[in-house]
Write a protein that holds these residues in place. Structure first.
Motif, PDB file in Angstrom:
ATOM      1  N   ARG A 211     -61.042 143.660 -63.628  1.00  0.00           N
ATOM      2  CA  ARG A 211     -60.919 144.130 -62.200  1.00  0.00           C
ATOM      3  C   ARG A 211     -61.300 143.165 -61.276  1.00  0.00           C
ATOM      4  NH1 ARG A 211     -64.930 147.074 -61.629  1.00  0.00           N
ATOM      5  NH2 ARG A 211     -64.140 148.054 -59.718  1.00  0.00           N
ATOM      6  N   GLY A 212     -61.796 141.616 -61.855  1.00  0.00           N
ATOM      7  CA  GLY A 212     -62.205 140.636 -61.011  1.00  0.00           C
ATOM      8  C   GLY A 212     -63.881 141.029 -60.937  1.00  0.00           C
ATOM      9  N   ALA A 213     -64.401 141.874 -61.571  1.00  0.00           N
ATOM     10  CA  ALA A 213     -65.717 141.919 -61.706  1.00  0.00           C
ATOM     11  C   ALA A 213     -66.395 140.871 -62.481  1.00  0.00           C
ATOM     12  CB  ALA A 213     -66.212 143.393 -61.958  1.00  0.00           C
ATOM     13  N   LEU A 214     -67.661 140.556 -61.955  1.00  0.00           N
ATOM     14  CA  LEU A 214     -68.340 139.494 -62.985  1.00  0.00           C
ATOM     15  C   LEU A 214     -70.007 140.240 -63.248  1.00  0.00           C
ATOM     16  CD1 LEU A 214     -68.970 136.543 -63.661  1.00  0.00           C
ATOM     17  CD2 LEU A 214     -69.868 136.317 -61.650  1.00  0.00           C
ATOM     18  N   ARG A 215     -70.534 140.088 -64.416  1.00  0.00           N
ATOM     19  CA  ARG A 215     -71.449 140.390 -64.875  1.00  0.00           C
ATOM     20  C   ARG A 215     -72.373 139.289 -65.748  1.00  0.00           C
ATOM     21  NH1 ARG A 215     -74.291 145.362 -64.654  1.00  0.00           N
ATOM     22  NH2 ARG A 215     -75.862 145.542 -65.998  1.00  0.00           N
ATOM     23  N   VAL A 216     -73.207 138.618 -65.126  1.00  0.00           N
ATOM     24  CA  VAL A 216     -74.073 137.550 -66.032  1.00  0.00           C
ATOM     25  C   VAL A 216     -75.638 137.914 -65.705  1.00  0.00           C
ATOM     26  CG1 VAL A 216     -74.495 135.222 -66.276  1.00  0.00           C
ATOM     27  CG2 VAL A 216     -72.306 136.123 -65.699  1.00  0.00           C
ATOM     28  N   PRO A 217     -76.152 138.151 -67.032  1.00  0.00           N
ATOM     29  CA  PRO A 217     -75.767 138.179 -68.314  1.00  0.00           C
ATOM     30  C   PRO A 217     -75.265 139.513 -68.641  1.00  0.00           C
ATOM     31  CG  PRO A 217     -78.151 138.260 -68.388  1.00  0.00           C
ATOM     32  CD  PRO A 217     -77.858 138.260 -66.997  1.00  0.00           C
TER      33      PRO A 217
END
Length: 217
Positions: A211-217
């Motif tokens: 979806r183009g989402a980012l999750r770090v960490p």
């Protein structure tokens, strides 16, 4: 008869020379094209090398770059905008003398394929320092056009010399690529000083989902 013969010979010679003349470009067109130098801080890839502003060695050489450690990173796409949350350690040492009251602060996000996803800047005059070593920017009304929709930005210099960064935006003006890798660059530039004084911190290979989402960490 002599006049007609002379004209015939003259015209024939000109016609024979036309193909050779057509192949010769004007001298000005054959001159080498001079490349445009990169202009630091305008969010444009001026020299066309695929690197914009502080991603380009012309604006931030290797000796001016520090590795960034991202503590928390969030990107949530919303149509043509994205929710953005970023908390990171810009440097453990070597950046303690940055001063957002004198230096513009830039946040750039680039896709793996070389496309610039986001380029925002906060002018030095928009930061407030109510405590030593803590510089804050707030713009919930989005009155600073170059900030790209960033609501809050904080630069914190600790007593041990480490520098931390935080940025938040409900609707930042970008959409991230789907299932791709991102590079984040945070930069400090004094508009009254030479470009050799720029300092940058960068983090690479941040992976977005389908979806183009980012999750770090």
């Amino acid at each position: 008869m002599r006049i007609v013969l002379a004209l015939t010979v003259g015209v024939t010679g000109v016609l024979a020379a036309l193909p050779a003349l057509a192949q010769q470009a004007p001298p000005s067109l054959n001159a080498p094209v001079q490349a445009t130098a990169e202009i630091c801080g305008n969010c444009v890839d001026d020299d066309g090398d695929g690197l914009t502003d502080f991603e380009d060695p012309a604006c931030c050489a290797d000796r001016q770059i520090f590795p960034m450690a991202i503590d928390r990173g969030r990107i949530h796409p919303h149509g043509q905008t994205s929710g953005l949350g970023l908390e990171s350690l810009l440097a453990a040492q070597g950046l303690a003398d940055v001063n957002p009251r004198r230096e513009d602060v830039f946040l750039q996000i680039r896709a793996e394929r070389g496309d610039e996803v986001f380029c925002a800047s906060v002018p030095a005059g928009r930061f407030v320092a109510k405590r030593p070593g803590v510089f804050r920017f707030r713009d919930h009304n989005h009155s600073v056009g170059t900030a790209g929709g960033i609501d809050r930005l904080v630069v914190r210099i600790a007593g041990d010399g480490s520098v931390r960064f935080r940025a938040c935006a409900r609707r930042a003006e970008f959409t991230s690529p789907r299932d791709g890798l991102l590079t984040v660059t945070i930069s400090f530039r004094n508009p009254l000083a030479a470009e050799s004084g720029n300092r940058c911190s960068t983090a690479q290979e941040l992976h977005t989902n389908r979806r183009g989402a980012l999750r770090v960490p």
